[in-house]
Design a protein around this motif. Structure first.
Motif, mmCIF file in Angstrom:
data_model
loop_
_atom_site.group_PDB
_atom_site.id
_atom_site.type_symbol
_atom_site.label_atom_id
_atom_site.label_comp_id
_atom_site.label_asym_id
_atom_site.label_seq_id
_atom_site.Cartn_x
_atom_site.Cartn_y
_atom_site.Cartn_z
ATOM 1 N N ASP A 383 48.377 46.291 21.975
ATOM 2 C CA ASP A 383 47.708 45.095 21.462
ATOM 3 C C ASP A 383 48.756 44.132 20.922
ATOM 4 O OD1 ASP A 383 45.744 43.340 20.681
ATOM 5 O OD2 ASP A 383 45.321 44.367 18.798
ATOM 6 N N GLN A 395 46.549 51.480 22.010
ATOM 7 C CA GLN A 395 45.117 51.703 22.165
ATOM 8 C C GLN A 395 44.863 52.472 23.454
ATOM 9 O OE1 GLN A 395 43.355 47.761 21.909
ATOM 10 N NE2 GLN A 395 43.772 47.599 19.709
ATOM 11 N N THR A 417 37.652 49.548 19.689
ATOM 12 C CA THR A 417 37.568 48.109 19.952
ATOM 13 C C THR A 417 36.219 47.813 20.594
ATOM 14 O OG1 THR A 417 38.501 48.318 22.180
ATOM 15 C CG2 THR A 417 40.059 48.030 20.356
ATOM 16 N N ARG A 423 41.484 52.857 18.672
ATOM 17 C CA ARG A 423 42.552 52.260 17.862
ATOM 18 C C ARG A 423 43.358 53.411 17.255
ATOM 19 N NH1 ARG A 423 41.105 46.855 16.732
ATOM 20 N NH2 ARG A 423 38.864 46.399 16.947
#
Length: 547
Positions: A383, A395, A417, A423
């Motif tokens: 990310d 992730q 997410t 996460r």
């Protein structure tokens, strides 16, 4: 992909009379014996009124009986709630109640520390040392246990055979395990792992780390944690490997005796163990003046490292194909030497929520300082605006990813997410080939006064490579970085260092490592702690205790 219970059933049929499980210097159990014991427990579970989806807590140190208990619970399609034996009785009781467990399986020592009156939902407790009934809530349950052998013989008048072993494999989406983590930053949370999650991990290991009934392995990681549970138990056993248990965390001499005797094909461990071996067995040899001088002669250093490698492998029984480390990054100095001596090591990456693996590469494909390449059964992304160069949260999404946290919808909601990626809370980068390089935990990251991101794990790796330092922790204290050091006091005494000499050495250490660090991540002061830092089962320091 094959269900892990289906793979186990086929192995039981094939290796019926082979030894499956052993306690080091203790009892052996064949596949026939553990399958028979599991069936007896199934009959008792039914007499206790247990149904599919009910929870059973397994609270004990590693042992063959632990493994048999786990498989008895899982093959009955009740949910295993494995608790680390290190959990204090009060914490263990709290988690037993939180999990809504109806039955408890524990060793005699643990049972003696629990008050059954504080466990109102528990209808029976079994002592796994000998599978005796420790507690029955009603006379009917006590009677059912007393008549268990007779009931078993009545059900199988011709005896229990391999053809009687029938394990369910149509339950992919059902919860198999609730694994309470012992995290570095918070209280335990119950990770809900499906049969699908565990099967995915066992399948990956079977495909990439082949093994058979000709192999043996020593279990040294806590099986109450998913890392040891999958890679030192379910994956090897499903392939016919003979698993030997050392019980509670063994001292180094016991461990070396066990591996020398068992001759395992694989060593599953954490970096801290290998770093200790490096500091105790390898570094002293390389630091000898005569050895240092010889290493300047072309070809001699390579030959010397080859000899050390051979002796190290022999100390582990001589059959080790690979050392797999996980749970933390490997110290750069140690990794440099391991690479130079061509030790067959690799560092993987995962977490309980991924059951447990996210990244791995064989030692001959492993990229130093990475934690392997993401698995072929999982998607991984960074990310970040530039995932190859700018650290961002790692992730992951795939069939190995958990369903969330038991009875904790708030934590579950923040775990994923919007498009379903886990996460991890870890920060890293990933190269074009999919190799992941971890920079640190997002919760551990320190933001400097001028806006720079500081990853304490990177600083600690440098500090840990200094002489006399066993382990360290860098914390933020009033916007200044403070290094907490746990030192090798025995080595310092041997060097005849008094307190003044120790203080001078530590200050010199601080100045020397600061020459390596950028200005914004300079350590302002150091303090010596008098005992090792408290750790999780993965040997990660429980940082929240020292903030």
């Amino acid at each position: 992909m094959e269900h892990f219970l289906n793979a186990l059933q086929k192995t039981i049929e094939k290796d019926w009379n082979n030894i499956a499980l052993s306690n080091f210097r203790g009892k052996d159990w064949t596949f026939a014996e553990f399958a028979t014991q599991a069936e007896k427990l199934h009959i008792f579970f039914k007499s206790c009124g247990l149904k599919k989806g009910d929870k059973i807590t397994l609270y004990a140190p590693n042992s063959a009986q632990w493994a048999i208990s786990f498989l008895s619970i899982s093959t009955y399609e009740t949910v295993v709630v494995p608790l680390l034996s290190e959990f204090r009785p009060a914490d263990g009781a709290s988690l037993i109640n939180h999990s809504e467990s109806k039955l408890l399986m524990a060793d005699k020592e643990t049972l003696g520390k629990l008050d059954m009156k504080e466990l109102p939902e528990i209808v029976a407790a079994i002592c796994i040392d000998d599978f005796s009934l420790y507690y029955g809530k009603t006379p009917e349950i006590e009677t059912a246990y007393k008549e268990l052998d007779a009931t078993f013989k009545a059900k199988y008048p011709k005896g229990f055979s391999a053809s009687d072993v029938k394990y369910p494999s149509d339950n992919w989406e059902d919860i198999a395990v609730i694994n309470y983590t012992s995290g570095t930053t918070s209280a335990p949370k119950g990770v809900m792992l499906r049969y699908e999650n565990i099967s995915t991990s066992v399948d990956f290991a079977t495909r990439h780390i082949p093994c058979s009934s000709k192999d043996q392995i020593v279990s040294m990681l806590p099986m109450g944690h998913i890392y040891g549970m999958v890679f030192e138990f379910l994956y090897p056993l499903s392939n016919g490997v003979h698993v030997t248990y050392l019980g509670k965390a063994p001292a180094a001499p016991t461990l070396l005796k066990a591996v020398a005797q068992v001759k395992p094909y694989l060593i599953i461990t954490v970096p801290l163990v290998m770093e200790k071996i490096y500091k105790a067995k390898i570094k002293p040899t390389l630091d000898k003046p005569a050895v240092k001088a010889l290493c300047y002669i072309p070809g001699v250093k390579k030959l010397l490292l080859s000899v050390i490698r051979k002796k190290l492998l022999e100390a582990f029984g001589g059959n080790v194909n690979q050392f797999i480390m996980g749970g933390a990054a490997l110290n750069p100095e140690v990794e440099k030497v391991f690479k130079a001596m061509k030790l067959p090591y690799t560092v993987g990456y995962g977490m309980t929520e991924a059951a447990p693996l996210i990244a791995y590469r064989r030692f001959d494909e492993y990229v130093p300082t990475s934690c392997g390449k993401y698995l072929d059964c999982v998607e991984v992304r960074i990310d970040s605006a530039d995932g190859e160069n700018i650290p961002g949260e790692i992730q992951a999404r795939g069939r190995n990813i958990c369903s969330g946290y038991f009875k904790n919808p708030e934590a579950t909601a923040t775990l994923f997410t919007e498009d379903g990626f886990l996460r991890t809370g870890d920060l890293g980068v990933m190269d074009k080939d999919g190799n992941i390089f971890i920079k640190g935990r997002s919760k551990n990251m320190i933001l400097s006064s001028n806006g720079q991101n500081i990853f304490p794990e990177e600083l600690e790796a440098i500090i840990n490579s200094q002489e006399y330092v066993i382990e360290s922790l860098v914390i933020d204290r009033n916007t200044k970085l403070v290094g907490l050091l746990y030192m090798d006091t025995d080595a310092m005494k041997k060097a005849e260092m008094d307190q003044n000499a120790i203080n001078a050495y530590v200050e010199a250490l601080r100045k020397n490592v600061n020459k390596i660090f950028p200005t914004y991540s300079q350590v302002s002061s150091v303090e010596i702690v008098d005992k090792p830092f408290e750790k999780t089962p993965k040997m990660s320091i429980k940082r929240f205790l020292y903030m």
